[in-house]
Design a protein around this motif. Sequence first.
Motif, PDB file in Angstrom:
ATOM      1  N   ILE A 143       0.744  -1.166  -0.187  1.00 21.00           N
ATOM      2  CA  ILE A 143      -0.025  -0.053   0.226  1.00 21.00           C
ATOM      3  C   ILE A 143       0.763   1.859   0.223  1.00 21.00           C
ATOM      4  O   ILE A 143       2.085   1.155   0.375  1.00 21.00           O
ATOM      5  N   ASP A 144       0.094   2.109  -0.367  1.00 24.04           N
ATOM      6  CA  ASP A 144       1.483   3.266  -0.656  1.00 24.04           C
ATOM      7  C   ASP A 144       0.282   4.543  -0.038  1.00 24.04           C
ATOM      8  O   ASP A 144      -0.920   4.985  -0.663  1.00 24.04           O
ATOM      9  N   VAL A 145       0.829   5.650   0.457  1.00 24.36           N
ATOM     10  CA  VAL A 145      -0.271   6.213   1.037  1.00 24.36           C
ATOM     11  C   VAL A 145       0.129   7.290   1.730  1.00 24.36           C
ATOM     12  O   VAL A 145       2.080   7.732   2.000  1.00 24.36           O
ATOM     13  N   GLU A 146      -0.185   9.055   1.237  1.00 22.67           N
ATOM     14  CA  GLU A 146      -0.005   9.845   0.949  1.00 22.67           C
ATOM     15  C   GLU A 146      -0.550  10.862   1.714  1.00 22.67           C
ATOM     16  O   GLU A 146      -1.594  10.792   1.283  1.00 22.67           O
ATOM     17  N   TYR A 147      -0.275  11.815   2.384  1.00 22.78           N
ATOM     18  CA  TYR A 147      -0.843  12.978   3.268  1.00 22.78           C
ATOM     19  C   TYR A 147      -0.557  14.421   3.152  1.00 22.78           C
ATOM     20  O   TYR A 147       0.734  14.684   3.838  1.00 22.78           O
ATOM     21  N   SER A 148      -0.972  15.080   2.676  1.00 17.78           N
ATOM     22  CA  SER A 148      -0.194  16.583   2.712  1.00 17.78           C
ATOM     23  C   SER A 148      -1.011  17.652   2.231  1.00 17.78           C
ATOM     24  O   SER A 148      -2.789  17.479   1.455  1.00 17.78           O
ATOM     25  N   SER A 149      -1.748  18.528   3.002  1.00 15.25           N
ATOM     26  CA  SER A 149      -2.081  20.197   3.009  1.00 15.25           C
ATOM     27  C   SER A 149      -3.770  19.293   3.122  1.00 15.25           C
ATOM     28  O   SER A 149      -4.644  20.125   2.064  1.00 15.25           O
ATOM     29  N   GLY A 150      -4.732  18.662   4.118  1.00 11.60           N
ATOM     30  CA  GLY A 150      -5.838  17.813   4.195  1.00 11.60           C
ATOM     31  C   GLY A 150      -6.094  16.262   2.820  1.00 11.60           C
ATOM     32  O   GLY A 150      -7.374  16.495   3.151  1.00 11.60           O
ATOM     33  N   VAL A 151      -5.171  16.396   1.605  1.00  4.15           N
ATOM     34  CA  VAL A 151      -5.923  15.148   1.044  1.00  4.15           C
ATOM     35  C   VAL A 151      -4.378  14.169   1.317  1.00  4.15           C
ATOM     36  O   VAL A 151      -3.441  13.870   0.892  1.00  4.15           O
ATOM     37  N   MET A 152      -5.094  12.455   1.605  1.00  7.72           N
ATOM     38  CA  MET A 152      -5.114  11.901   1.611  1.00  7.72           C
ATOM     39  C   MET A 152      -5.201  11.279  -0.026  1.00  7.72           C
ATOM     40  O   MET A 152      -6.247  10.785   0.320  1.00  7.72           O
ATOM     41  N   THR A 153      -3.792  10.482  -0.125  1.00  8.27           N
ATOM     42  CA  THR A 153      -4.177   9.475  -2.028  1.00  8.27           C
ATOM     43  C   THR A 153      -3.743   7.987  -1.189  1.00  8.27           C
ATOM     44  O   THR A 153      -2.674   8.135  -0.556  1.00  8.27           O
ATOM     45  N   VAL A 154      -4.183   7.252  -0.817  1.00  6.89           N
ATOM     46  CA  VAL A 154      -3.761   5.745  -0.354  1.00  6.89           C
ATOM     47  C   VAL A 154      -4.077   5.071  -1.750  1.00  6.89           C
ATOM     48  O   VAL A 154      -5.059   4.495  -2.849  1.00  6.89           O
ATOM     49  N   THR A 155      -3.369   4.128  -2.578  1.00  2.06           N
ATOM     50  CA  THR A 155      -3.204   3.971  -3.583  1.00  2.06           C
ATOM     51  C   THR A 155      -2.728   1.980  -2.680  1.00  2.06           C
ATOM     52  O   THR A 155      -1.949   1.323  -2.264  1.00  2.06           O
ATOM     53  N   ILE A 156      -3.824   1.132  -3.255  1.00  2.00           N
ATOM     54  CA  ILE A 156      -4.184  -0.420  -2.812  1.00  2.00           C
ATOM     55  C   ILE A 156      -4.010  -1.167  -4.202  1.00  2.00           C
ATOM     56  O   ILE A 156      -4.900  -0.888  -5.006  1.00  2.00           O
ATOM     57  N   PRO A 157      -2.815  -1.921  -5.036  1.00  5.21           N
ATOM     58  CA  PRO A 157      -3.024  -2.767  -5.692  1.00  5.21           C
ATOM     59  C   PRO A 157      -4.503  -3.639  -5.387  1.00  5.21           C
ATOM     60  O   PRO A 157      -5.228  -3.603  -4.719  1.00  5.21           O
ATOM     61  N   ASP A 158      -4.288  -3.639  -7.275  1.00  6.64           N
ATOM     62  CA  ASP A 158      -6.150  -4.866  -7.297  1.00  6.64           C
ATOM     63  C   ASP A 158      -6.910  -3.621  -6.884  1.00  6.64           C
ATOM     64  O   ASP A 158      -8.276  -4.975  -6.898  1.00  6.64           O
ATOM     65  N   SER A 159      -7.375  -2.465  -6.188  1.00  6.05           N
ATOM     66  CA  SER A 159      -8.569  -2.072  -5.805  1.00  6.05           C
ATOM     67  C   SER A 159      -8.425  -0.675  -6.590  1.00  6.05           C
ATOM     68  O   SER A 159      -8.979  -0.060  -7.161  1.00  6.05           O
TER      69      SER A 159
END
Length: 190
Positions: free
Chosen positions: A99-115
Amino acid sequence: MTRAIFAKLGRATANCIAARRAATTRIGRYAFPIPARSVPHQVVATRPFSTTLRLAMASSYEGAKPANITEGQYHELADEYLDLVLAKFEEKQDEQGEIDVEYSSGVMTVTIPDSGVYVINKQPPNRQIWLSSPVSGPKRFDYVITSDGQDEKQDSGIGEWVYLRDGQKLSDILRKETGVVLDDPSAIRG
């Protein structure tokens, strides 16, 4: 009526709205009158329909109203919730590593393989948290008081981030789609 008749009805209605010349529309043995007072160039909002039954989800939050919170309370509650979500996704990232998780300036991006990619962000003007999910689509969550705290001090109710259209909680959607289980909701104090 069968699905084919519904499809024919949809096409015939669209044709009649565009033409507005026929007094009635016939589909097989069914006749559908067109009102005489219809405006020739009226814009009609159309929406695709389905003949399948929609399963309603029972929810105690359906029809609930958002809590009346100040902007400061909103930022405190939203930041606390997003920090909790970030911590849980980082734990899952440490366990699985994919899983790749990034959080900056109130925006969270979560990349989940196969999803796919989930985006969770604050919307201060609306006092909402927005979720863009590759599984359930976009949703806007308001803070709703779920317990009045009757056994506690006044104005100490507990709330949840709830999608007001169908009553789903953000925590439940994240649990079902990503497997992340969040702790108890935060408390709002007046």
